[in-house]
Design a protein around this motif. Sequence first.
Motif, PDB file in Angstrom:
ATOM      1  N   LEU A  36     -39.743  31.155 -43.170  1.00 40.26           N
ATOM      2  CA  LEU A  36     -40.958  31.109 -43.286  1.00 40.26           C
ATOM      3  C   LEU A  36     -41.135  31.382 -44.471  1.00 40.26           C
ATOM      4  CD1 LEU A  36     -44.007  31.649 -41.769  1.00 40.26           C
ATOM      5  CD2 LEU A  36     -43.504  34.252 -42.298  1.00 40.26           C
ATOM      6  N   THR A  37     -40.641  31.281 -45.732  1.00 40.57           N
ATOM      7  CA  THR A  37     -41.181  31.990 -47.289  1.00 40.57           C
ATOM      8  C   THR A  37     -40.453  30.357 -48.003  1.00 40.57           C
ATOM      9  OG1 THR A  37     -39.764  33.110 -47.803  1.00 40.57           O
ATOM     10  CG2 THR A  37     -41.559  34.115 -46.615  1.00 40.57           C
ATOM     11  N   SER A  38     -41.126  30.521 -48.962  1.00 36.08           N
ATOM     12  CA  SER A  38     -40.070  29.338 -49.982  1.00 36.08           C
ATOM     13  C   SER A  38     -38.679  29.994 -50.073  1.00 36.08           C
ATOM     14  CB  SER A  38     -40.547  29.522 -51.135  1.00 36.08           C
ATOM     15  OG  SER A  38     -41.204  30.119 -52.054  1.00 36.08           O
ATOM     16  N   ILE A  39     -38.168  31.009 -49.514  1.00 34.17           N
ATOM     17  CA  ILE A  39     -36.930  31.024 -49.836  1.00 34.17           C
ATOM     18  C   ILE A  39     -36.140  30.240 -49.295  1.00 34.17           C
ATOM     19  CG2 ILE A  39     -34.853  33.303 -49.389  1.00 34.17           C
ATOM     20  CD1 ILE A  39     -37.310  34.697 -49.648  1.00 34.17           C
ATOM     21  N   ALA A  40     -36.279  29.485 -48.111  1.00 33.29           N
ATOM     22  CA  ALA A  40     -35.237  28.528 -47.478  1.00 33.29           C
ATOM     23  C   ALA A  40     -35.035  27.332 -48.697  1.00 33.29           C
ATOM     24  CB  ALA A  40     -36.721  27.747 -46.679  1.00 33.29           C
ATOM     25  N   ARG A  41     -36.046  27.003 -49.255  1.00 31.93           N
ATOM     26  CA  ARG A  41     -35.303  26.361 -51.165  1.00 31.93           C
ATOM     27  C   ARG A  41     -34.299  27.402 -51.413  1.00 31.93           C
ATOM     28  NH1 ARG A  41     -41.123  24.795 -53.612  1.00 31.93           N
ATOM     29  NH2 ARG A  41     -41.876  26.704 -53.005  1.00 31.93           N
ATOM     30  N   ILE A  42     -34.163  28.565 -51.693  1.00 34.55           N
ATOM     31  CA  ILE A  42     -33.730  28.922 -52.944  1.00 34.55           C
ATOM     32  C   ILE A  42     -31.789  28.754 -51.425  1.00 34.55           C
ATOM     33  CG2 ILE A  42     -31.992  31.454 -53.246  1.00 34.55           C
ATOM     34  CD1 ILE A  42     -35.558  32.002 -54.309  1.00 34.55           C
ATOM     35  N   ALA A  43     -31.720  29.268 -49.940  1.00 37.10           N
ATOM     36  CA  ALA A  43     -30.932  29.098 -49.437  1.00 37.10           C
ATOM     37  C   ALA A  43     -30.684  27.811 -49.341  1.00 37.10           C
ATOM     38  CB  ALA A  43     -31.288  29.787 -48.142  1.00 37.10           C
ATOM     39  N   LYS A  44     -31.245  26.832 -49.120  1.00 36.15           N
ATOM     40  CA  LYS A  44     -31.089  25.827 -48.943  1.00 36.15           C
ATOM     41  C   LYS A  44     -30.113  24.557 -50.942  1.00 36.15           C
ATOM     42  CE  LYS A  44     -32.234  21.157 -47.700  1.00 36.15           C
ATOM     43  NZ  LYS A  44     -32.686  20.684 -46.607  1.00 36.15           N
ATOM     44  N   MET A  45     -30.505  25.462 -51.946  1.00 35.66           N
ATOM     45  CA  MET A  45     -30.054  24.884 -53.281  1.00 35.66           C
ATOM     46  C   MET A  45     -29.068  26.250 -53.259  1.00 35.66           C
ATOM     47  SD  MET A  45     -29.903  23.227 -55.906  1.00 35.66           S
ATOM     48  CE  MET A  45     -31.893  22.873 -55.953  1.00 35.66           C
ATOM     49  N   ASN A  46     -28.739  27.044 -53.341  1.00 32.35           N
ATOM     50  CA  ASN A  46     -27.553  27.932 -52.512  1.00 32.35           C
ATOM     51  C   ASN A  46     -26.029  26.992 -52.510  1.00 32.35           C
ATOM     52  OD1 ASN A  46     -27.867  30.194 -54.316  1.00 32.35           O
ATOM     53  ND2 ASN A  46     -28.386  31.291 -53.365  1.00 32.35           N
ATOM     54  N   MET A  47     -26.487  26.583 -50.375  1.00 33.01           N
ATOM     55  CA  MET A  47     -25.608  25.973 -50.179  1.00 33.01           C
ATOM     56  C   MET A  47     -25.363  24.874 -50.749  1.00 33.01           C
ATOM     57  SD  MET A  47     -26.888  26.675 -46.225  1.00 33.01           S
ATOM     58  CE  MET A  47     -25.223  26.118 -45.595  1.00 33.01           C
ATOM     59  N   ILE A  48     -26.025  24.073 -51.332  1.00 35.44           N
ATOM     60  CA  ILE A  48     -25.598  22.521 -52.420  1.00 35.44           C
ATOM     61  C   ILE A  48     -24.976  22.827 -52.920  1.00 35.44           C
ATOM     62  CG2 ILE A  48     -26.818  20.623 -53.749  1.00 35.44           C
ATOM     63  CD1 ILE A  48     -29.502  20.649 -51.747  1.00 35.44           C
ATOM     64  N   LEU A  49     -24.741  23.650 -53.714  1.00 35.32           N
ATOM     65  CA  LEU A  49     -24.245  24.260 -55.030  1.00 35.32           C
ATOM     66  C   LEU A  49     -22.823  24.703 -54.745  1.00 35.32           C
ATOM     67  CD1 LEU A  49     -26.249  26.014 -57.377  1.00 35.32           C
ATOM     68  CD2 LEU A  49     -25.716  24.663 -57.987  1.00 35.32           C
ATOM     69  N   ILE A  50     -22.935  25.409 -53.851  1.00 37.35           N
ATOM     70  CA  ILE A  50     -21.318  25.857 -52.954  1.00 37.35           C
ATOM     71  C   ILE A  50     -20.589  24.395 -52.375  1.00 37.35           C
ATOM     72  CG2 ILE A  50     -21.937  28.594 -52.961  1.00 37.35           C
ATOM     73  CD1 ILE A  50     -21.572  28.214 -49.765  1.00 37.35           C
ATOM     74  N   GLY A  51     -21.565  23.555 -51.724  1.00 38.66           N
ATOM     75  CA  GLY A  51     -20.764  22.359 -51.209  1.00 38.66           C
ATOM     76  C   GLY A  51     -20.614  22.558 -49.722  1.00 38.66           C
ATOM     77  N   ASP A  52     -22.018  23.336 -49.343  1.00 45.12           N
ATOM     78  CA  ASP A  52     -21.482  23.803 -48.113  1.00 45.12           C
ATOM     79  C   ASP A  52     -23.213  22.699 -47.104  1.00 45.12           C
ATOM     80  OD1 ASP A  52     -19.687  25.698 -47.067  1.00 45.12           O
ATOM     81  OD2 ASP A  52     -20.933  27.403 -47.375  1.00 45.12           O
ATOM     82  N   GLY A  53     -22.625  22.819 -46.662  1.00 47.57           N
ATOM     83  CA  GLY A  53     -24.268  22.303 -45.640  1.00 47.57           C
ATOM     84  C   GLY A  53     -25.483  22.608 -45.577  1.00 47.57           C
ATOM     85  N   HIS A  54     -26.489  21.888 -45.572  1.00 50.05           N
ATOM     86  CA  HIS A  54     -27.515  22.235 -46.226  1.00 50.05           C
ATOM     87  C   HIS A  54     -29.408  21.575 -45.512  1.00 50.05           C
ATOM     88  CE1 HIS A  54     -26.675  18.849 -48.940  1.00 50.05           C
ATOM     89  NE2 HIS A  54     -28.016  19.046 -48.653  1.00 50.05           N
ATOM     90  N   SER A  55     -28.795  20.347 -44.818  1.00 49.99           N
ATOM     91  CA  SER A  55     -29.168  18.817 -43.902  1.00 49.99           C
ATOM     92  C   SER A  55     -30.749  20.620 -42.950  1.00 49.99           C
ATOM     93  CB  SER A  55     -28.142  18.066 -43.856  1.00 49.99           C
ATOM     94  OG  SER A  55     -27.510  18.514 -43.103  1.00 49.99           O
ATOM     95  N   ASN A  56     -29.648  21.163 -42.639  1.00 53.13           N
ATOM     96  CA  ASN A  56     -30.662  22.187 -41.431  1.00 53.13           C
ATOM     97  C   ASN A  56     -31.247  23.038 -41.952  1.00 53.13           C
ATOM     98  OD1 ASN A  56     -29.411  20.179 -39.562  1.00 53.13           O
ATOM     99  ND2 ASN A  56     -28.060  20.844 -39.903  1.00 53.13           N
ATOM    100  N   ILE A  57     -31.363  23.765 -42.925  1.00 57.51           N
ATOM    101  CA  ILE A  57     -32.228  24.987 -43.723  1.00 57.51           C
ATOM    102  C   ILE A  57     -33.616  23.897 -43.683  1.00 57.51           C
ATOM    103  CG2 ILE A  57     -32.616  26.763 -44.959  1.00 57.51           C
ATOM    104  CD1 ILE A  57     -29.588  26.514 -43.786  1.00 57.51           C
ATOM    105  N   LYS A  58     -34.329  24.234 -43.380  1.00 59.91           N
ATOM    106  CA  LYS A  58     -35.972  24.214 -43.376  1.00 59.91           C
ATOM    107  C   LYS A  58     -36.741  25.244 -43.802  1.00 59.91           C
ATOM    108  CE  LYS A  58     -35.637  20.404 -39.936  1.00 59.91           C
ATOM    109  NZ  LYS A  58     -34.152  20.137 -40.697  1.00 59.91           N
ATOM    110  N   GLN A  59     -38.026  24.638 -43.494  1.00 57.53           N
ATOM    111  CA  GLN A  59     -38.993  25.893 -44.196  1.00 57.53           C
ATOM    112  C   GLN A  59     -40.568  25.804 -42.914  1.00 57.53           C
ATOM    113  OE1 GLN A  59     -40.725  26.584 -47.701  1.00 57.53           O
ATOM    114  NE2 GLN A  59     -42.546  27.457 -47.023  1.00 57.53           N
ATOM    115  N   LEU A  60     -39.900  26.343 -42.174  1.00 60.50           N
ATOM    116  CA  LEU A  60     -40.845  26.450 -41.516  1.00 60.50           C
ATOM    117  C   LEU A  60     -41.037  28.086 -40.288  1.00 60.50           C
ATOM    118  CD1 LEU A  60     -39.291  26.808 -38.182  1.00 60.50           C
ATOM    119  CD2 LEU A  60     -38.267  24.441 -39.247  1.00 60.50           C
ATOM    120  N   ASP A  61     -42.083  28.532 -39.102  1.00 59.94           N
ATOM    121  CA  ASP A  61     -42.110  29.483 -38.169  1.00 59.94           C
ATOM    122  C   ASP A  61     -41.647  29.174 -37.598  1.00 59.94           C
ATOM    123  OD1 ASP A  61     -43.387  31.381 -37.473  1.00 59.94           O
ATOM    124  OD2 ASP A  61     -45.307  31.143 -38.131  1.00 59.94           O
ATOM    125  N   SER A  62     -39.939  29.737 -37.798  1.00 64.83           N
ATOM    126  CA  SER A  62     -39.048  29.318 -35.894  1.00 64.83           C
ATOM    127  C   SER A  62     -40.184  29.754 -35.150  1.00 64.83           C
ATOM    128  CB  SER A  62     -37.639  30.771 -36.754  1.00 64.83           C
ATOM    129  OG  SER A  62     -37.315  30.249 -37.683  1.00 64.83           O
TER     130      SER A  62
END
Length: 170
Positions: free
Chosen positions: A23-49
């Motif tokens: 829900l929060t902008s922490i989604a961007r932090i999770a996505k950035m962490n995944m980019i930095l370690i080379g894992d998938g990040h394309s399915n991390i979204k900021q939304l109200d699940s």
Amino acid sequence: SRMPQNKNSIEMLRHNTIYGGELTSIARIAKMNMILIGDGHSNIKQLDSLENPVKNEYDVVITNIPFAQETDWGNLYDLPSKNGDSICLQHCLKSLNKDNKNSRAGIIVPEGFLFDSKFEKEREWIVEKFNLHTVISLPSGVFLPYTTQKASILYIKLKETSEKKKNIWF
């Protein structure tokens, strides 16, 4: 068995295996962490699940519920409620892939979820519709500084028979 380390398997892991909504902008932090370690990040979204129910889609769900937030989307679920903890748990369990008998969820809940009378219907729903396999009680302070609440992990699997389960590991 171990997945082969080749271009195809790495692409599959990056784009088709890890999904997340926040829900929060922490989604961007999770996505950035995944980019930095080379894992998938394309399915991390900021939304109200909770506004976007998912049914029969995931083999493994690992999450924590929102710890006492309210939601406006409870009418989209089996046990309508304004309580985000109730709705999040329902959201996660309905999203399990019924076509995979090994689908399972590990969900962190506040300890009150196990004992508070306001969650009685949710506990009955879990035991009736799913296999509550294990409850792991965590020590106090595990999630400091975010919450002081004591928490537990519910390990829930799909129910294999209509028979009522006699034992739950605790």
